[in-house]
Design a protein around this motif. Structure first.
Motif, PDB file in Angstrom:
ATOM      1  N   PHE A  58       0.814  -1.218   0.000  1.00 12.15           N
ATOM      2  CA  PHE A  58       0.000   0.000   0.000  1.00 12.15           C
ATOM      3  C   PHE A  58       0.850   1.272   0.000  1.00 12.15           C
ATOM      4  CE2 PHE A  58      -2.326   3.165   2.668  1.00 12.15           C
ATOM      5  CZ  PHE A  58      -3.273   3.515   1.726  1.00 12.15           C
ATOM      6  N   ILE A  59       1.931   1.289   0.797  1.00  9.56           N
ATOM      7  CA  ILE A  59       2.755   2.496   0.884  1.00  9.56           C
ATOM      8  C   ILE A  59       3.922   2.481  -0.101  1.00  9.56           C
ATOM      9  CG2 ILE A  59       2.160   2.837   3.300  1.00  9.56           C
ATOM     10  CD1 ILE A  59       4.904   1.762   4.064  1.00  9.56           C
ATOM     11  N   LEU A  60       4.080   1.379  -0.856  1.00 10.68           N
ATOM     12  CA  LEU A  60       5.203   1.273  -1.790  1.00 10.68           C
ATOM     13  C   LEU A  60       5.236   2.397  -2.821  1.00 10.68           C
ATOM     14  CD1 LEU A  60       7.674  -0.360  -2.652  1.00 10.68           C
ATOM     15  CD2 LEU A  60       6.161  -1.792  -4.041  1.00 10.68           C
ATOM     16  N   PRO A  61       4.123   2.772  -3.466  1.00 14.21           N
ATOM     17  CA  PRO A  61       4.188   3.888  -4.431  1.00 14.21           C
ATOM     18  C   PRO A  61       4.676   5.191  -3.807  1.00 14.21           C
ATOM     19  CG  PRO A  61       2.141   2.671  -4.685  1.00 14.21           C
ATOM     20  CD  PRO A  61       2.785   2.161  -3.440  1.00 14.21           C
ATOM     21  N   LEU A  62       4.283   5.456  -2.560  1.00 18.67           N
ATOM     22  CA  LEU A  62       4.751   6.658  -1.870  1.00 18.67           C
ATOM     23  C   LEU A  62       6.257   6.616  -1.652  1.00 18.67           C
ATOM     24  CD1 LEU A  62       4.231   9.267  -0.211  1.00 18.67           C
ATOM     25  CD2 LEU A  62       3.776   7.792   1.761  1.00 18.67           C
ATOM     26  N   ILE A  63       6.777   5.474  -1.247  1.00 10.94           N
ATOM     27  CA  ILE A  63       8.211   5.324  -1.018  1.00 10.94           C
ATOM     28  C   ILE A  63       8.980   5.488  -2.321  1.00 10.94           C
ATOM     29  CG2 ILE A  63      10.017   3.780  -0.211  1.00 10.94           C
ATOM     30  CD1 ILE A  63       8.259   4.722   2.037  1.00 10.94           C
ATOM     31  N   ILE A  64       8.485   4.872  -3.396  1.00 12.18           N
ATOM     32  CA  ILE A  64       9.167   4.974  -4.690  1.00 12.18           C
ATOM     33  C   ILE A  64       9.219   6.419  -5.157  1.00 12.18           C
ATOM     34  CG2 ILE A  64       9.057   4.338  -7.129  1.00 12.18           C
ATOM     35  CD1 ILE A  64       7.793   1.690  -6.269  1.00 12.18           C
ATOM     36  N   THR A  88      -3.999   8.189  21.702  1.00 11.70           N
ATOM     37  CA  THR A  88      -2.786   7.396  21.842  1.00 11.70           C
ATOM     38  C   THR A  88      -2.168   7.105  20.483  1.00 11.70           C
ATOM     39  OG1 THR A  88      -3.740   6.354  23.811  1.00 11.70           O
ATOM     40  CG2 THR A  88      -1.815   5.299  22.833  1.00 11.70           C
ATOM     41  N   LEU A  89      -3.000   6.812  19.497  1.00  7.55           N
ATOM     42  CA  LEU A  89      -2.504   6.556  18.145  1.00  7.55           C
ATOM     43  C   LEU A  89      -1.792   7.780  17.588  1.00  7.55           C
ATOM     44  CD1 LEU A  89      -2.285   4.802  15.612  1.00  7.55           C
ATOM     45  CD2 LEU A  89      -4.580   5.566  14.974  1.00  7.55           C
ATOM     46  N   MET A  90      -2.350   8.960  17.825  1.00  8.57           N
ATOM     47  CA  MET A  90      -1.706  10.186  17.356  1.00  8.57           C
ATOM     48  C   MET A  90      -0.330  10.359  17.984  1.00  8.57           C
ATOM     49  SD  MET A  90      -5.084  12.632  17.478  1.00  8.57           S
ATOM     50  CE  MET A  90      -4.083  14.080  17.744  1.00  8.57           C
ATOM     51  N   PHE A  91      -0.222  10.098  19.285  1.00  8.53           N
ATOM     52  CA  PHE A  91       1.072  10.236  19.953  1.00  8.53           C
ATOM     53  C   PHE A  91       2.047   9.145  19.498  1.00  8.53           C
ATOM     54  CE2 PHE A  91      -1.214  12.850  23.150  1.00  8.53           C
ATOM     55  CZ  PHE A  91      -0.342  13.921  23.171  1.00  8.53           C
ATOM     56  N   LEU A  92       1.530   7.962  19.216  1.00  8.28           N
ATOM     57  CA  LEU A  92       2.393   6.886  18.734  1.00  8.28           C
ATOM     58  C   LEU A  92       2.976   7.232  17.369  1.00  8.28           C
ATOM     59  CD1 LEU A  92       3.531   4.018  19.034  1.00  8.28           C
ATOM     60  CD2 LEU A  92       1.435   3.178  17.943  1.00  8.28           C
ATOM     61  N   VAL A  93       2.133   7.727  16.473  1.00  2.63           N
ATOM     62  CA  VAL A  93       2.619   8.136  15.152  1.00  2.63           C
ATOM     63  C   VAL A  93       3.626   9.266  15.289  1.00  2.63           C
ATOM     64  CG1 VAL A  93       1.931   9.163  12.953  1.00  2.63           C
ATOM     65  CG2 VAL A  93       0.543   7.355  13.967  1.00  2.63           C
ATOM     66  N   LEU A  94       3.338  10.209  16.185  1.00  4.05           N
ATOM     67  CA  LEU A  94       4.272  11.308  16.424  1.00  4.05           C
ATOM     68  C   LEU A  94       5.606  10.783  16.931  1.00  4.05           C
ATOM     69  CD1 LEU A  94       4.776  14.386  16.589  1.00  4.05           C
ATOM     70  CD2 LEU A  94       3.855  14.316  18.917  1.00  4.05           C
ATOM     71  N   GLY A  95       5.574   9.794  17.819  1.00  6.48           N
ATOM     72  CA  GLY A  95       6.812   9.225  18.341  1.00  6.48           C
ATOM     73  C   GLY A  95       7.615   8.499  17.269  1.00  6.48           C
ATOM     74  N   LEU A  96       6.932   7.698  16.437  1.00  6.10           N
ATOM     75  CA  LEU A  96       7.624   7.013  15.351  1.00  6.10           C
ATOM     76  C   LEU A  96       8.241   8.011  14.377  1.00  6.10           C
ATOM     77  CD1 LEU A  96       5.068   4.146  14.593  1.00  6.10           C
ATOM     78  CD2 LEU A  96       7.289   3.920  15.712  1.00  6.10           C
ATOM     79  N   GLY A 124      10.350  10.296   2.964  1.00  5.38           N
ATOM     80  CA  GLY A 124       9.316   9.430   2.434  1.00  5.38           C
ATOM     81  C   GLY A 124       8.998   8.284   3.370  1.00  5.38           C
ATOM     82  N   MET A 125      10.014   7.748   4.034  1.00  4.05           N
ATOM     83  CA  MET A 125       9.785   6.681   4.995  1.00  4.05           C
ATOM     84  C   MET A 125       8.930   7.176   6.165  1.00  4.05           C
ATOM     85  SD  MET A 125      12.524   4.382   7.146  1.00  4.05           S
ATOM     86  CE  MET A 125      12.657   5.595   8.457  1.00  4.05           C
ATOM     87  N   ILE A 126       9.186   8.406   6.605  1.00  2.37           N
ATOM     88  CA  ILE A 126       8.393   8.993   7.692  1.00  2.37           C
ATOM     89  C   ILE A 126       6.924   9.086   7.279  1.00  2.37           C
ATOM     90  CG2 ILE A 126       8.006  11.093   9.029  1.00  2.37           C
ATOM     91  CD1 ILE A 126      11.069  11.555   8.845  1.00  2.37           C
ATOM     92  N   LEU A 127       6.672   9.563   6.074  1.00  2.00           N
ATOM     93  CA  LEU A 127       5.303   9.637   5.579  1.00  2.00           C
ATOM     94  C   LEU A 127       4.684   8.250   5.476  1.00  2.00           C
ATOM     95  CD1 LEU A 127       5.771  12.313   2.756  1.00  2.00           C
ATOM     96  CD2 LEU A 127       4.768  12.658   5.021  1.00  2.00           C
ATOM     97  N   GLY A 128       5.498   7.272   5.063  1.00  2.00           N
ATOM     98  CA  GLY A 128       4.997   5.910   4.961  1.00  2.00           C
ATOM     99  C   GLY A 128       4.607   5.327   6.308  1.00  2.00           C
ATOM    100  N   VAL A 129       5.430   5.574   7.337  1.00  2.00           N
ATOM    101  CA  VAL A 129       5.104   5.099   8.685  1.00  2.00           C
ATOM    102  C   VAL A 129       3.795   5.716   9.160  1.00  2.00           C
ATOM    103  CG1 VAL A 129       5.804   5.213  11.102  1.00  2.00           C
ATOM    104  CG2 VAL A 129       7.470   4.582   9.369  1.00  2.00           C
ATOM    105  N   SER A 130       3.649   7.026   8.946  1.00  2.31           N
ATOM    106  CA  SER A 130       2.435   7.716   9.383  1.00  2.31           C
ATOM    107  C   SER A 130       1.204   7.132   8.706  1.00  2.31           C
ATOM    108  CB  SER A 130       2.541   9.209   9.068  1.00  2.31           C
ATOM    109  OG  SER A 130       3.656   9.783   9.700  1.00  2.31           O
ATOM    110  N   ARG A 131       1.328   6.882   7.415  1.00  2.00           N
ATOM    111  CA  ARG A 131       0.183   6.367   6.681  1.00  2.00           C
ATOM    112  C   ARG A 131      -0.129   4.927   7.069  1.00  2.00           C
ATOM    113  NH1 ARG A 131      -0.722   7.064   0.134  1.00  2.00           N
ATOM    114  NH2 ARG A 131      -2.970   6.662   0.163  1.00  2.00           N
TER     115      ARG A 131
END
Length: 285
Positions: free
Chosen positions: A147-153, A262-270, A197-204
């Motif tokens: 799913f996130i592969l096109p974003l990473i590419i 909690t999910l918002m803070f987890l994404v922020l932490g990652l 791009g990896m950061i955006l991928g983790v968030s998504r």
């Protein structure tokens, strides 16, 4: 004189519109975050963050959901980032352009627009059923990775394009091969931008529900996953279940907002960890 006045007036109007758009976006974000925080802060406690759900998930905590979300987010990045970077290197450095390269890029662009639920159905049909992985962390990670592969590419290709051509020319002039030039000169220079791009991928990946509800996430499991073939609980799916299933939806409302917060803070932490790694790499360069 009139022409100069008209240009200044038009510039003022255009800049005012841009500022208004920025302020509107910031206001919308602040309202959204404030709404989630106000409604969810009462549910946050040490018990909520460290215990398992109890009594049809109307009590207890979300610890299995936190662990599952971290596992599947990192798993999807481990799948997508090497494949995405490798694809970007081939397309930008070795393909030489041409019709075939344009077709590949068009396919990647189209894949980026495919709804997430389609990826979920693909993961169910291919990974869960055809490859017999079952509902598992591995199947969910592979589905989210696709799913996130096109974003990473896309982000990796853009990072490679931003590396000055003089880097390549200087390396080749010193006798390096094409691969040595890419591996030792181009890739290190582009890596910090690739991490964006990896950061955006983790968030998504961390916030997606549809790709994992068919492939990895379950309503409830009493154990933390110890194998890539174990099923998991995940916060996005947990929120969906609390908000739509059962007869205690109103009773679980604070837990829904608490899980979302909690999910918002987890994404922020990652994201923060990824940003620190990126900044460290940039300082080395």
């Amino acid at each position: 004189m009139r022409s100069n006045f008209a240009r200044k007036r038009n510039q003022f109007i255009a800049f005012s519109i841009f500022r208004a758009a920025i302020y509107l976006n910031v206001l919308a974000l602040a309202l959204f975050l404030g709404f989630i925080a106000i409604n969810g802060i009462s549910a946050i406690s040490w018990e909520f963050l460290t215990e398992h759900p109890r009594k049809s998930m109307t009590e207890g905590g979300i610890w299995p959901c936190i662990v599952g979300t971290v596992y599947i987010s990192l798993g999807s990045i481990l799948v997508a980032f090497p494949l995405g970077v490798g694809t970007a290197i081939y397309l930008n450095e070795f393909s030489g352009g041409g019709r075939w390269t344009r077709i590949i890029r068009m396919g990647i662009i189209n894949l980026a627009g495919v709804p997430s639920v389609v990826y979920g159905l693909f993961g169910l049909a291919f990974f869960v059923l055809y490859l017999n992985m079952g509902v598992s962390l591995l199947a969910g990670s592979l589905t989210l990775g696709a799913f996130i592969l096109p974003l990473i590419i896309g982000s990796a290709e853009e990072a490679l394009r931003n590396v000055p051509q003089s880097y390549r020319e200087a390396s080749l002039a010193l006798g390096a091969t094409k691969w040595q030039t890419v591996y030792r000169m181009v890739l290190p220079a582009a890596l910090p931008s690739m991490l964006t791009g990896m950061i955006l991928g983790v968030s998504r990946a961390a916030g997606e529900t549809a790709p994992i509800m068919f492939t990895a996430a379950v309503f409830y499991t009493g154990k933390i996953p110890s194998s890539i073939f174990d099923e998991i609980m995940a916060m996005p799916y947990h929120i969906y279940v609390l908000a739509t299933a059962g007869v205690n939806i109103d009773q679980t409302r604070p837990l829904q907002y608490g899980t979302a917060l909690t999910l918002m803070f987890l994404v922020l932490g990652l994201n923060l960890v990824a940003i620190l790694v990126r900044n460290k790499l940039q300082r080395r360069l």
